[in-house]
Design an enzyme around this catalytic site. Sequence first.
Site, PDB file in Angstrom:
ATOM      1  N   GLU A 146      48.122 -25.923  27.168  1.00 36.26           N
ATOM      2  CA  GLU A 146      48.934 -25.819  28.381  1.00 36.26           C
ATOM      3  C   GLU A 146      49.475 -24.402  28.534  1.00 36.26           C
ATOM      4  O   GLU A 146      49.541 -23.861  29.637  1.00 36.26           O
ATOM      5  CB  GLU A 146      50.083 -26.830  28.339  1.00 36.26           C
ATOM      6  CG  GLU A 146      49.646 -28.286  28.439  1.00 36.26           C
ATOM      7  CD  GLU A 146      49.015 -28.825  27.154  1.00 36.26           C
ATOM      8  OE1 GLU A 146      49.190 -28.195  26.088  1.00 36.26           O
ATOM      9  OE2 GLU A 146      48.345 -29.869  27.229  1.00 36.26           O
ATOM     10  N   HIS A 184      54.344 -40.173  28.122  1.00 32.96           N
ATOM     11  CA  HIS A 184      53.629 -40.215  29.406  1.00 32.96           C
ATOM     12  C   HIS A 184      54.552 -40.671  30.519  1.00 32.96           C
ATOM     13  O   HIS A 184      54.110 -41.258  31.501  1.00 32.96           O
ATOM     14  CB  HIS A 184      52.424 -41.164  29.337  1.00 32.96           C
ATOM     15  CG  HIS A 184      51.423 -40.801  28.300  1.00 32.96           C
ATOM     16  ND1 HIS A 184      51.532 -41.161  26.985  1.00 32.96           N
ATOM     17  CD2 HIS A 184      50.276 -40.067  28.387  1.00 32.96           C
ATOM     18  CE1 HIS A 184      50.500 -40.689  26.300  1.00 32.96           C
ATOM     19  NE2 HIS A 184      49.729 -40.016  27.115  1.00 32.96           N
TER      20      HIS A 184
END
Lengths: 410, 341
Positions: free
Chosen positions: B62, B131
């Site tokens: 990322e 999540h």
Amino acid sequence: MMKNTPTLSLRVPEPSGRPGDAPDFSHLQFDPAGAVSRPEVSTAPYEMRDHAFRLVRVLDDEGQAVGPWDPKLDPEVLRRGLKAMILTRAFDERMHRAHRQGKTSFYMKCTGEEAIAVAQGMILSREDMGFPTYRQQGLLIARGYPLASMMNQIYSNAEDPIKGRQLPIMYSAKDYGFFTISGNLGTQVPQAVGWAMASAYKGDDKIAISWIGDGATAEGDFHNALTFAAVYRAPVILNVVNNQWAISSFMGIAGGLETTFAAKAIGYGLPALRVDGNDFLAVWAATQWAEERARTNQGATVIELFTYRGAPHSTSDDPSRYRPGDEHEKWPLGDPIERLKQHLIVLGEWSDELQVEAEKDAVEQVRAAGKESEAIGTLGQSRPSVKTMFEEVYATEDWRLVEQRREVGV
Amino acid sequence: MTTAPMNMIQALNSAIDTKMAEDPNVLSFGEDAGYFGGVFRVTDQLQQKHGLTRSFDAPISECGIVAAAIGMGAYGLRPVVEIQFADYIYPAYDQIVSEAAKMRYRSGGQFTSPITIRSPYGGGIFGGQTHSQSPESLFTHIAGLKVVIPSNPYDAKGLLTAAIEDDDPVVFFEPKRLYNGPFDGWHEKPVSPWKTQELAQVPTGKYVEPIGKARVMREGSDVTILAYGTMVWVALAGAEHAGVDAEVIDLRTLVPLDIETIEASVKKTGRCVIVHEAPKTSGFGGELSALVQERCFYHLEAPIARVTGWDTPYPHAFEWEYFPGPQRVADALKAVMSGGR
Ligand SMILES: Cc1ncc(C[n+]2csc(CCOP(=O)(O)OP(=O)(O)O)c2C)c(N)n1
């Protein structure tokens, strides 16, 4: 229960000398100048793994250029390089003193590392983008960026090109191919890769070049950059400036005892060159090799520039507390300015008198710039309008900034 | 302009697609975002339509994704990157906060970061703690970033188009609970699809919804509910459940914030309830509450109430106790209507 295995022990790497010890560089083994082969630019990285462990050198102890890496530069180019290095050192001296005189809050010298940014700044064009860390002032100086503008930033005065917002030395000069410096180590390296990817994506011919210190190679950003550079075959030159020290931590703390910094490239499938960073010609030649590779769409190169940080880390640092005081003088690869000077003299293109003159001229240029900049003001004597504090946070000011600016009364 | 019924995924896809068709400087990348089109399919078919170098897969890094985007932005491109789940934005946090956000300022305007960082966020999908998070307040605190969160397909496309065209870095959170249909928080009731909603009629061509403008989702006179993302629909359900005439404002953009709409509404209703999924402490609701207090204090008839996620990590088995639902909103509405909590 009795154990018949030894207990474990934790190893913490230590440098070869501490304050009071005699400098000891006996663990360093260098190839003599001219010994390392110059592979074709198209060589597959796995066929040139040795280059990550050896040392590309061109100038021998007598000041002769020898071997396959000799870039055979025109004496005029060599003189320009030498003068830019001399000017860089004179600038550093003056600014370091300015800090001692309370004219600025902070300064960082690049003493001993001048050949790197100067040579590399001369090779690449201003259209290419350099993603520097804080010891590449030589790049701006070699490209003729106004010394007074550098000082204006160092003094955060009314003419500071970046309006008093950054630490001294964290320059930003787009027109000179010099990306804005971050205080967060390592962040610029994957950005350089992204910039290079953009040039490739557009089908342009510009390349990027970045620098990171040996200490900061331990940051994840460096490794992310290598992954992206390899995966997308980005046209970028990734330099590691191994100046042996990261503030007080020697390069072993960043992993430099386990392998070379150049060799970090191997696991990523990138070619690596390990280069004498105090040898202007070797830096030049290796950079040219990497440049050709990048420009011909063959991707990135990692270059470890082996050098020594002669000065304190910054004006806030006292290296006598963690390393032998005279270690720099004993550095086996010498001083980059002395070595290039010697080379030019051997070529019959320079003399001690010209050297003295060039040093005087550099001091004079710095003094003139200093006068110009100090007339505008040193730290606290003058500064940009406080209004600029609220500007350029966004492309346009939002209501919060308008209200807060009014609260300050500007 | 011709419209078509779209869910939020299709609307977001359409935004990137139309921008890529219009501007060769727009490209899109992220983990699984190329060939496969993203695990939520938001970038579906973009590679097939626009080519391998314009929509591609990225390494699972990322930090590298955002850093590369920053370099591209400095070059003059307008990269749109996907962080697969907002919970994985933390490895990129330094590049977003220290780099993208500060680029224009620290370079005296010489370099900018016109990048868009898209990321599905929020809970209600049984995603467990890695999540489901809502990290928006970590970004609203950072000078130099814009933070946008749509709640419906129409806004999703218009706002994402605006984000791509914006000259500043935009963190664009997509409420993944709303990808396939609005969700009112009654998890035991069947979920309606987007096609029954007016805001799912999305123009197929390009249009822009300006960043920094809230949308009044329901006019009302008794109390103002400030919400964004999935919570807009929970707020609407909560108001109905409570039988309170609430004005429901979808903030749409947290930074810059549409303070005028908020102020006008609270001054009209005299009460304010703030709803978000993120934990309460130092959540964006704290900021909203302070702003309303600063600007509307003498119009307030009851203390401001916050309905938020709890100050715990996001739990798997207790999702419906954690996720603010219409019942909690209704309780808060009734409490402020009776003058306090
Ligand atoms: C992310 C981050 N961590 C720590 C620091 C503090 N810091 C500034 S310079 C430095 C040492 C860097 O050493 P090196 O990378 O070898 O570069 P050199 O100073 O030797 O040129 C440290 C730890 C920082 N600026 N950024």
